[in-house]
Design an enzyme around this catalytic site. Structure first.
Site, mmCIF file in Angstrom:
data_model
loop_
_atom_site.group_PDB
_atom_site.id
_atom_site.type_symbol
_atom_site.label_atom_id
_atom_site.label_comp_id
_atom_site.label_asym_id
_atom_site.label_seq_id
_atom_site.Cartn_x
_atom_site.Cartn_y
_atom_site.Cartn_z
ATOM 1 N N SER A 71 0.796 -1.240 0.000
ATOM 2 C CA SER A 71 0.000 0.000 0.000
ATOM 3 C C SER A 71 0.822 1.281 0.000
ATOM 4 C CB SER A 71 -0.941 0.024 1.194
ATOM 5 O OG SER A 71 -2.037 -0.817 0.944
ATOM 6 N N LYS A 74 0.348 3.178 -3.075
ATOM 7 C CA LYS A 74 -0.864 3.980 -3.313
ATOM 8 C C LYS A 74 -0.512 5.474 -3.348
ATOM 9 C CE LYS A 74 -3.917 0.584 -1.060
ATOM 10 N NZ LYS A 74 -4.611 0.233 0.191
ATOM 11 N N TYR A 196 -3.565 -1.930 -10.295
ATOM 12 C CA TYR A 196 -3.513 -1.835 -8.828
ATOM 13 C C TYR A 196 -2.613 -2.937 -8.248
ATOM 14 C CZ TYR A 196 -5.042 -2.306 -3.995
ATOM 15 O OH TYR A 196 -5.050 -2.425 -2.625
ATOM 16 N N TYR A 248 -4.561 3.651 8.071
ATOM 17 C CA TYR A 248 -5.916 3.087 8.220
ATOM 18 C C TYR A 248 -6.536 3.453 9.563
ATOM 19 C CZ TYR A 248 -3.649 0.745 4.470
ATOM 20 O OH TYR A 248 -2.931 0.515 3.353
ATOM 21 N N VAL A 266 1.142 -3.751 3.788
ATOM 22 C CA VAL A 266 1.139 -5.058 4.461
ATOM 23 C C VAL A 266 2.411 -5.868 4.214
ATOM 24 C CG1 VAL A 266 -1.354 -5.427 4.791
ATOM 25 C CG2 VAL A 266 -0.286 -6.052 2.615
HETATM 26 N N1 GLN Z 1 -2.259 -5.132 -2.192
HETATM 27 C C1 GLN Z 1 -2.787 -5.146 -0.854
HETATM 28 C C2 GLN Z 1 -4.264 -5.409 -0.910
HETATM 29 O O1 GLN Z 1 -4.855 -4.998 -1.871
HETATM 30 C C3 GLN Z 1 -2.487 -3.825 -0.201
HETATM 31 C C4 GLN Z 1 -2.984 -3.730 1.231
HETATM 32 C C5 GLN Z 1 -2.071 -2.994 2.153
HETATM 33 O O2 GLN Z 1 -0.857 -2.910 1.993
HETATM 34 N N2 GLN Z 1 -2.637 -2.529 3.238
HETATM 35 O O3 GLN Z 1 -4.841 -6.003 -0.040
#
Ligand code: GLN
Length: 312
Positions: A71, A74, A196, A248, A266
């Protein structure tokens, strides 16, 4: 901006101390395994890299080992979408903390397919759609973008990770199809998901990630190349979103303990910045219950506590 105390800080000694102090935490987190490929990692790894705006860098531990940025990526795709769509972007994605897990489906129906913010998965998928719908070759565009930001031409997508995410990404596919039903996804859903999953599967090390965030500590301008990625106002907005939504439903706890705008993934990475001074990336794959690196959050808390520099 000057914080007045940074010239007295021995950065290397500070991060060396942190690397020792977090050792007991390395066994306490849980490595993510809902994407099977993510569990193929040394679970006691720990790395940290700092990049100062003046070009100095400091590293400790596994700072040059590649990991899956997940993430954190992002932020790159949001930077691209924000610079392309400007404030029109916010017609399709909100700017409020979600108070829900990053992959939650619940809020979306109540809010008619408009995700709360660009960092929960639903929001990042809308952002991905904005990039896919407005660039001819979105995957290579984002790879080039990240290579430029980090100053490393070798950065690439981990294909095994990408396939693993694609095969097990049912929740993300559900989110994307659901938003398509509300008209909030323009391009083909599979194409958007491939983009994505692709950017989430970028492999980078702490040094790359720290450097790639420097423009956010410098009003949107890369301090080494001089290239502008966001206007000063957009960089301000991005940092505000990082502070309120970047970790988050633990964003309040992160702001309270760390006091920096930051983005977690993650894969166990967290990137954070102090405007006018530095960017930092920490990596340790064991996660807490919110999906943030357990030792990583502690390392950043120690960093701002020991240096007495935060945004507050
Ligand atoms: N690629 C992971 C997902 O879509 C990204 C989630 C994350 O890093 N929090 O679940």
């Amino acid at each position: 901006m000057s914080y007045g105390v940074e010239s007295n800080i021995d950065w290397q000694t500070t991060i060396d101390e942190i690397a020792i102090e977090i050792q007991p935490l390395l066994s306490q987190g849980q490595v993510a395994n809902y994407i099977p490929e993510l569990s193929n990692v040394k679970d006691d790894a720990f790395g940290l890299s700092i990049s100062l705006l003046d070009g100095q860098e400091f590293q400790v531990g596994d700072a040059s080992t590649n990991f899956s940025v997940q993430s954190i990526s992002k932020v790159y795709s949001l930077t691209k979408a924000f610079s392309l769509l400007k404030d029109k972007l916010w017609e399709r994605v909100g700017k409020e903390p979600s108070g829900n897990p990053f992959n939650s489906l619940i809020q979306l129906e109540h809010e008619n397919g408009k995700p709360r913010n660009p960092f929960i998965n639903a929001g990042a998928i809308v952002v991905a759609d904005c990039v896919v719908s407005n660039t001819p070759d979105s995957v290579n565009t984002i790879i080039d973008y990240v290579r430029q930001l980090a100053g490393n031409k070798k950065i690439a997508i981990d294909q095994a990770m990408f396939q693993s995410e694609k095969s097990f990404g049912h929740r993300n596919a559900a989110l994307a199809h659901f938003m398509k039903s509300y008209g909030n996804i323009e391009s083909d859903v599979d194409e958007v998901l491939d983009f994505y999953f692709g950017h989430c599967s970028l492999k980078m090390n702490c040094q790359d990630v720290a450097k790639s965030f420097l423009f956010l500590a410098n009003h949107g301008v890369h301090p080494i190349t001089g290239k502008r990625y966001l206007t000063a106002s957009q960089a301000k907005r991005m940092n505000a979103l990082l502070l309120t939504c970047g970790t988050y439903d633990a964003a309040g706890d992160f702001a309270f303990r760390v006091g920096m705008p930051g983005k977690s993934g993650v894969g166990g990475g967290i990137a954070a910045i102090i405007p006018g001074l530095l960017s930092v990336c920490v990596w340790s794959p064991g996660l807490d219950k919110y999906g943030n690196s357990l030792a990583g959050v502690k390392a950043l808390e120690l960093f701002t506590t020991k240096t007495e520099i935060s945004i507050f």
